[in-house]
Design an enzyme around this catalytic site. Sequence first.
Site, PDB file in Angstrom:
ATOM      1  N   GLU B 244       1.198 -16.435 -13.063  1.00 43.95           N
ATOM      2  CA  GLU B 244       0.518 -15.303 -12.438  1.00 43.95           C
ATOM      3  C   GLU B 244       1.089 -15.035 -11.043  1.00 43.95           C
ATOM      4  O   GLU B 244       1.428 -13.912 -10.713  1.00 43.95           O
ATOM      5  CB  GLU B 244      -0.977 -15.607 -12.357  1.00 43.95           C
ATOM      6  CG  GLU B 244      -1.815 -14.456 -11.828  1.00 43.95           C
ATOM      7  CD  GLU B 244      -3.281 -14.863 -11.680  1.00 43.95           C
ATOM      8  OE1 GLU B 244      -3.625 -16.004 -12.011  1.00 43.95           O
ATOM      9  OE2 GLU B 244      -4.052 -14.024 -11.212  1.00 43.95           O
ATOM     10  N   GLN B 281      14.094   6.659  16.944  1.00 43.55           N
ATOM     11  CA  GLN B 281      14.415   5.267  16.584  1.00 43.55           C
ATOM     12  C   GLN B 281      13.190   4.437  16.219  1.00 43.55           C
ATOM     13  O   GLN B 281      13.268   3.551  15.365  1.00 43.55           O
ATOM     14  CB  GLN B 281      15.165   4.595  17.738  1.00 43.55           C
ATOM     15  CG  GLN B 281      16.577   5.147  17.907  1.00 43.55           C
ATOM     16  CD  GLN B 281      17.332   4.463  19.027  1.00 43.55           C
ATOM     17  OE1 GLN B 281      16.760   3.776  19.847  1.00 43.55           O
ATOM     18  NE2 GLN B 281      18.642   4.684  19.058  1.00 43.55           N
TER      19      GLN B 281
END
Lengths: 84, 380
Positions: B244, B281
């Site tokens: 899992e 940026q």
Amino acid sequence: MQQITDVERTVKTYILNEFLAGEDASQLTPTSPLVSNGILDSLATLKLISFLEQEFKISIAAHEADFEHLESIERIAKLVASKR
Amino acid sequence: MDFSWSPQQIELYDTIGDFAARELNDNLVDKDRRGVFNRSGFKRCGEVGILGLPVPVEYGGLACDPLTTVGALERLGYACRDNGLVFSLNAQIWTATMPIVAFGTEEQKRKYLPGLCSGDMVGGTAMTEPGSGSDAYALRATAVKKGDRYVLNGSKVFVTNGPVADVLVVFARTDKDKSAAGISAFLVDRWTPGLTIGQRLEKMGLRTSPTCELSIDDCEVPEGSRLGREGAGPALLTHAMTWERGSILASAVGSMQRLLETCVKYAKSRRQSGRPIGQFQLVASRVVDMKLRLETARYMLYYGAWQRALGRAAILEAAMAKLHISESWVRSCEDAIQIHGGYGYTTDFEIERELRDAIGSRLYSGTSEIQRMIVASLML
């Protein structure tokens, strides 16, 4: 038979160092219960399986992480031997 | 080292992606708000083969290897924006179907696997209790043997798929004195007398995946419903949790890919101060971080699956993948909201829902703290 004995010794040393630090080594025999008395809890079981895979270069399926295969050093050694 | 997919794998992924994009994304804002489980979509996923990806062909599955399976689930997560449905699918595959594949008798496999693979049946697992969560072995539900039957008693919480399940894997103690070795598992059908589906839990995210409490009062099941031998609980848990943890977030990687593409598109088209925001940026930096998280998450997912394909337990790899993917998913959702500004905070943009869904991944299948404990204990 010699191979089994070597495996048993290696596994015993690992269990003593990792999970039974400070305990009397003579009390841990090849047939001492590991799962049913709580020495191997869930985390310790995962740790032991990873150790066995690395130390003996074998693959252990997760479904083999059970009482039948890990209850004692003797059974662990048999599991390892069956995969080598 | 070969990172390429085969033509057959690509065909499978495309089939799943096309299907999911076409059929599973209707009215998600409303479904999330009302907590609606898409039962018909669940069934369709079975028909397409998703529910039986790792299951042997003779029981109705596709017999895919672990790497192919996570690749397929990754594509599902990319194409399907209903994370709750995807979670329910995964919960069934990893906590009900695969334990039956690994531990079931031939009779149990024939009885349950075809229906679970086709989507005619829904499966789940009942392990967590009010007093046991991360410490799973502390569970207190009991199963007392009486002749050729067991009588189960106890209460469970956080039962994923519980309200819609046809069969549940219920963990209970068959021996109170044996610590972990006293835990066993049982396949309990929904309408077994004594099994009561309790209150449906309202959740922050994954709202389209139904979760409930469960009361078990003198619930009698035949001996043949025991999954594995008595005391096999720890092995079952280890098996289920390893598979899992290593696989359940495959779909999250797909979701992260979708989020990244959405953000790149938005950052290139949304203009502020005369230029696309992606040229700032600070915005670009968030996109770069999302890309880095995506690629590292994908690598860890594939590497763990490759290890399991070699027959290794891959405990360390599964724990690291679970930890890294879940944390990355949450942080990338936060970045996606920030990149979208106020729009990302609105419901209609469907990014805030993604964050609510992602946060659950830090908790289920072992919290991030538990994964760190496992990784640390394997190193130190």
